[in-house]
Design an enzyme around this catalytic site. Structure first.
Site, short mmCIF file in Angstrom:
data_model
loop_
_atom_site.label_atom_id
_atom_site.label_comp_id
_atom_site.label_asym_id
_atom_site.label_seq_id
_atom_site.Cartn_x
_atom_site.Cartn_y
_atom_site.Cartn_z
CG ASP A 60 -0.27 -0.30 2.51
OD1 ASP A 60 0.88 0.16 2.67
OD2 ASP A 60 -0.85 -0.94 3.40
CB SER A 61 0.33 4.70 1.27
OG SER A 61 0.00 4.34 2.59
CB ILE A 62 3.95 1.55 4.09
CG1 ILE A 62 2.86 2.02 5.05
CG2 ILE A 62 5.30 1.49 4.80
CD1 ILE A 62 2.57 1.06 6.20
#
Lengths: 241, 241
Positions: free
Chosen positions: A10-12
């Site tokens: 995801d965004s990480i």
């Protein structure tokens, strides 16, 4: 030509090429040896990740990645009935989705190094972040809790054991350090430079243990010190002429 | 599946994924849109780069890169008879080698964006670096001069005009700033964070002018805000189902 390492999450993961972040550090470590490709999708949970799976990792690829990190959970573990309800995935389904991802990757390549990673949450950091974005309209109740992230993390680690693959329990690892909430997380969810360093070091450790250390991988082409200025052909004979 | 951007060059390119460096920043900018691949070879000149050319950019590739930056010259312009003599390439040959690289890339893809980049040198910085490594044994005479780097830079820019392709004259650009030597170069040759920012900004500017701006490129898969939590299939219908 070069081996590929894919970071799926995801965004990480999507933000992992920002200044000093773990993906870029990994790309630098494997410079001239392997390509590090980001397949990070901010806001995605494992349910939505399944839609991408066969496109990102085609089953008939003649050159599947040598290693893939799978770093989901922060969105799956968003609480029902709170701000990020839309992203919530029940923990049983989260585990099954991860299982499907791993099984698909194993079908792509039985020798692929597959690494599951878990994220921690700092409620206080999320609250401050929400207030900075939404002001007084921010909900008082957190949309994610570290306790719930831990429930998902345990299932993730258990699944890795079941399937005989590696996991990096960042959820657990970060909490070993005093003040981890502010030290490692910038907004209760995403990584600070120190947080990036933890993820980077853990990934490198696991890759090294799996005989995928950058040091032991060959250069794609000769180091310049091996090139004779008067007879450069010689150095390139094996690989390039 | 995604378009590829390839960074081809010497150590200034090889190191471009270090913390805050221009390659990683570019990868972050094109996140979810294009892959940025490093093909940087520390110490290489254009003569040695030619040995790699057909391997890195196969003529029969079904998916050649959409853009390639070519950033050589720092080693070609090393002075004859000094410490880095082995890496020296005469300026006429440097120009012809660059021409061969560009012509090969055009054969790979007539629509590829090809960008030539020139490096500056700070003699004083190189001298200090040599002293820090070799102590008193360091040669008093610099192995590279900015004047000579400028001779190579002019040929590079001239070639780009001849061939109708883009160039970024970092050699010239950096010298517009007072104190560029220490501000932009860490050892008289490699980039500081500020120097990385200059290269990054110039590359992005040229890519934007060539209609390759990240903003205008489509996401490979839907942004999470476009996904309906109750009916995710819909968002993925076009691309993934």
């Amino acid at each position: 030509m070069r081996p590929q390492i894919v970071l799926f999450g995801d965004s990480i993961t999507e933000q992992s090429f920002r200044s000093g972040s773990w993906g870029a550090s990994l790309a630098d470590t494997y410079s001239r040896k392997a390509d590090v490709l980001v397949r990070g999708y901010g806001g995605y949970n494992t349910r939505w990740a399944l839609f991408l799976l066969h496109h990102l990792f085609p089953i008939d690829s003649t050159k599947p990645p040598v290693a893939v990190t799978i770093f989901f959970g922060a969105n799956d573990a968003a609480l029902k009935g709170r701000t990020s309800d839309r992203q919530h995935v029940p923990v049983e389904e989260y585990k099954e989705n991860l299982r499907k991802i791993v099984q698909h990757l194993k079908e792509c390549s039985p020798t692929m190094l597959i690494v599951l990673i878990t994220p921690p949450i700092d409620e206080e950091g999320r609250k401050q972040f929400a207030k900075s974005v939404y002001g007084d309209k921010a909900m008082e109740l957190p949309e994610r809790t570290n306790e719930m992230a831990g429930v998902y993390a345990r299932q993730c680690v258990e699944l890795a054991k079941d399937l005989g693959i590696c996991s990096i329990d960042i959820w657990y690892k970060m909490q070993e350090t005093e003040g981890w909430q502010k030290k490692f997380l910038s907004d209760g969810l995403h990584l600070t430079p120190e947080g990036n360093a933890v993820v980077y070091q853990e990934v490198v450790r696991v890759f090294n243990d799996a005989q995928l250390s950058a040091e032991e991988m060959p250069y794609d082409f000769p180091h310049h010190s091996k090139i004779d200025g008067k007879n450069p052909e010689k150095a390139f004979e094996q690989q390039c002429v």
